[in-house]
Design a protein around this motif. Structure first.
Motif, mmCIF file in Angstrom:
data_model
loop_
_atom_site.group_PDB
_atom_site.id
_atom_site.type_symbol
_atom_site.label_atom_id
_atom_site.label_comp_id
_atom_site.label_asym_id
_atom_site.label_seq_id
_atom_site.Cartn_x
_atom_site.Cartn_y
_atom_site.Cartn_z
ATOM 1 N N PRO A 122 0.792 -1.362 -0.031
ATOM 2 C CA PRO A 122 0.027 -0.017 0.124
ATOM 3 C C PRO A 122 0.972 1.375 -0.086
ATOM 4 C CG PRO A 122 -0.075 -1.148 2.104
ATOM 5 C CD PRO A 122 0.889 -1.923 1.385
ATOM 6 N N VAL A 123 0.145 2.223 -0.478
ATOM 7 C CA VAL A 123 0.807 3.375 -0.514
ATOM 8 C C VAL A 123 -0.171 4.517 -0.386
ATOM 9 C CG1 VAL A 123 0.780 3.908 -3.128
ATOM 10 C CG2 VAL A 123 2.607 5.071 -1.766
ATOM 11 N N ASP A 124 0.270 5.789 0.095
ATOM 12 C CA ASP A 124 -0.770 6.882 0.262
ATOM 13 C C ASP A 124 -0.607 8.034 -0.481
ATOM 14 O OD1 ASP A 124 1.019 8.694 1.608
ATOM 15 O OD2 ASP A 124 0.226 7.881 3.454
ATOM 16 N N THR A 125 -1.680 9.168 -0.627
ATOM 17 C CA THR A 125 -1.585 10.139 -1.578
ATOM 18 C C THR A 125 -0.497 10.877 -1.422
ATOM 19 O OG1 THR A 125 -4.007 10.194 -1.686
ATOM 20 C CG2 THR A 125 -3.018 12.064 -2.218
ATOM 21 N N ASP A 126 0.189 11.207 -0.049
ATOM 22 C CA ASP A 126 1.337 11.951 0.380
ATOM 23 C C ASP A 126 2.569 11.354 -0.414
ATOM 24 O OD1 ASP A 126 -0.437 14.132 1.251
ATOM 25 O OD2 ASP A 126 -0.051 13.006 3.301
ATOM 26 N N GLU A 127 2.507 10.147 -0.149
ATOM 27 C CA GLU A 127 3.791 9.333 -0.740
ATOM 28 C C GLU A 127 3.723 9.361 -2.181
ATOM 29 O OE1 GLU A 127 4.666 5.858 2.448
ATOM 30 O OE2 GLU A 127 2.676 5.601 1.410
ATOM 31 N N ILE A 128 2.872 9.084 -3.042
ATOM 32 C CA ILE A 128 2.861 9.320 -4.408
ATOM 33 C C ILE A 128 2.916 10.827 -5.000
ATOM 34 C CG2 ILE A 128 1.316 9.431 -6.508
ATOM 35 C CD1 ILE A 128 1.810 6.485 -5.507
ATOM 36 N N CYS A 129 2.440 11.896 -4.153
ATOM 37 C CA CYS A 129 2.536 13.238 -4.744
ATOM 38 C C CYS A 129 4.186 13.465 -4.326
ATOM 39 C CB CYS A 129 1.594 13.975 -3.831
ATOM 40 S SG CYS A 129 -0.033 13.692 -4.227
ATOM 41 N N SER A 130 4.749 13.028 -3.477
ATOM 42 C CA SER A 130 6.223 13.374 -3.022
ATOM 43 C C SER A 130 7.010 12.688 -4.129
ATOM 44 C CB SER A 130 6.540 12.860 -1.735
ATOM 45 O OG SER A 130 5.751 13.799 -0.717
ATOM 46 N N ALA A 131 6.729 11.293 -4.350
ATOM 47 C CA ALA A 131 7.525 10.628 -5.391
ATOM 48 C C ALA A 131 7.428 11.110 -6.627
ATOM 49 C CB ALA A 131 7.209 9.282 -4.928
ATOM 50 N N TYR A 132 6.442 11.524 -6.954
ATOM 51 C CA TYR A 132 6.141 12.072 -8.524
ATOM 52 C C TYR A 132 5.979 13.453 -8.610
ATOM 53 C CZ TYR A 132 5.998 6.998 -9.095
ATOM 54 O OH TYR A 132 6.443 5.600 -9.101
ATOM 55 N N ASP A 133 6.455 14.414 -7.846
ATOM 56 C CA ASP A 133 6.037 15.793 -7.696
ATOM 57 C C ASP A 133 6.203 16.563 -8.971
ATOM 58 O OD1 ASP A 133 8.726 15.848 -7.260
ATOM 59 O OD2 ASP A 133 8.850 17.513 -5.933
ATOM 60 N N ASP A 134 7.069 15.646 -9.906
ATOM 61 C CA ASP A 134 7.557 16.412 -11.026
ATOM 62 C C ASP A 134 6.631 16.066 -12.311
ATOM 63 O OD1 ASP A 134 8.575 13.832 -10.924
ATOM 64 O OD2 ASP A 134 10.133 14.459 -12.198
ATOM 65 N N ASP A 150 -6.654 0.572 -7.404
ATOM 66 C CA ASP A 150 -7.278 1.550 -6.563
ATOM 67 C C ASP A 150 -6.431 2.896 -7.176
ATOM 68 O OD1 ASP A 150 -8.625 -0.132 -5.159
ATOM 69 O OD2 ASP A 150 -7.009 -0.204 -3.388
ATOM 70 N N LEU A 151 -5.401 2.997 -7.167
ATOM 71 C CA LEU A 151 -4.584 4.183 -7.728
ATOM 72 C C LEU A 151 -5.133 4.745 -9.083
ATOM 73 C CD1 LEU A 151 -2.482 6.204 -7.010
ATOM 74 C CD2 LEU A 151 -0.766 4.654 -7.921
ATOM 75 N N ARG A 152 -5.305 3.723 -9.783
ATOM 76 C CA ARG A 152 -5.626 3.800 -11.354
ATOM 77 C C ARG A 152 -6.940 4.470 -11.189
ATOM 78 N NH1 ARG A 152 -4.648 -0.674 -13.359
ATOM 79 N NH2 ARG A 152 -2.816 -0.094 -14.317
ATOM 80 N N LEU A 153 -7.942 4.143 -10.515
ATOM 81 C CA LEU A 153 -9.391 4.406 -10.059
ATOM 82 C C LEU A 153 -9.211 5.807 -9.726
ATOM 83 C CD1 LEU A 153 -12.422 3.843 -10.693
ATOM 84 C CD2 LEU A 153 -12.460 3.101 -8.368
ATOM 85 N N SER A 154 -8.457 6.206 -8.852
ATOM 86 C CA SER A 154 -8.464 7.541 -8.289
ATOM 87 C C SER A 154 -7.978 8.587 -9.161
ATOM 88 C CB SER A 154 -7.246 7.507 -6.859
ATOM 89 O OG SER A 154 -7.335 8.541 -6.326
ATOM 90 N N ILE A 155 -6.942 8.073 -9.803
ATOM 91 C CA ILE A 155 -6.467 8.959 -11.105
ATOM 92 C C ILE A 155 -7.495 9.581 -12.143
ATOM 93 C CG2 ILE A 155 -4.778 9.397 -12.896
ATOM 94 C CD1 ILE A 155 -2.744 7.684 -11.134
ATOM 95 N N LEU A 156 -8.336 8.286 -12.709
ATOM 96 C CA LEU A 156 -9.274 8.464 -13.795
ATOM 97 C C LEU A 156 -10.501 9.267 -12.999
ATOM 98 C CD1 LEU A 156 -9.194 5.035 -14.962
ATOM 99 C CD2 LEU A 156 -8.382 7.041 -16.371
#
Length: 108
Positions: free
Chosen positions: A29-41, A71-77
Motif C-alpha cells: 500500500p501507498v498513500d496520496t502524500d507518498e505518491i505526490c512526493s515521489a512524483y512531484d515532477d 485503486d490508484l488508477r481509479l483515483s487518477i481516472l
C-alpha cells in the motif's frame, strides 16, 4: 496552464496512459502524500488540451491509502478533467434493444 517545476527544474509531462506505465513499479500500500512526493515532477497532459500536476489530480479525492494499482488508477481516472476521458456521455456502442433478443420467438 503554468506549473512550477520541481527542484531539478523540469516537469515530466505525460499523457494519462503513460502515467500508468510510470507508476507500474510502485509498491503498495501507498498513500496520496507518498505518491505526490515521489512524483512531484509529473504532469498529466490531456489529449483534448491542457494538463494538471499529478498531485492535483490525486488530491481531488482527498488523502487515501491505495492498496493496489487498480485503486490508484481509479483515483487518477476520477480526478482528471472531463476532456481527458473523451466526450461526456458518449458511447460508440449502440444501446441494447430489448425486443431484438426475443423477436424470433414470436409467431404472427
Amino acid at each position: 496552464m503554468e506549473d512550477e517545476p520541481n527542484s531539478t527544474g523540469t516537469l515530466r509531462s505525460l499523457d494519462i496512459n503513460r502515467i500508468f506505465d510510470l507508476l507500474g513499479d510502485q509498491s503498495f500500500p501507498v498513500d496520496t502524500d507518498e505518491i505526490c512526493s515521489a512524483y512531484d515532477d509529473v504532469e498529466v497532459t490531456y489529449s483534448g488540451g491542457g494538463s494538471d500536476p499529478l498531485a492535483r489530480v490525486l488530491r481531488t479525492s482527498g488523502s487515501q491509502t491505495y492498496q493496489t494499482m487498480d485503486d490508484l488508477r481509479l483515483s487518477i481516472l476520477n480526478g482528471v478533467q472531463r476532456n481527458a476521458v473523451g466526450r461526456p456521455r458518449y458511447s460508440d456502442r449502440d444501446p441494447p434493444v430489448v425486443a431484438d433478443e426475443y423477436d424470433h420467438w414470436r409467431s404472427f
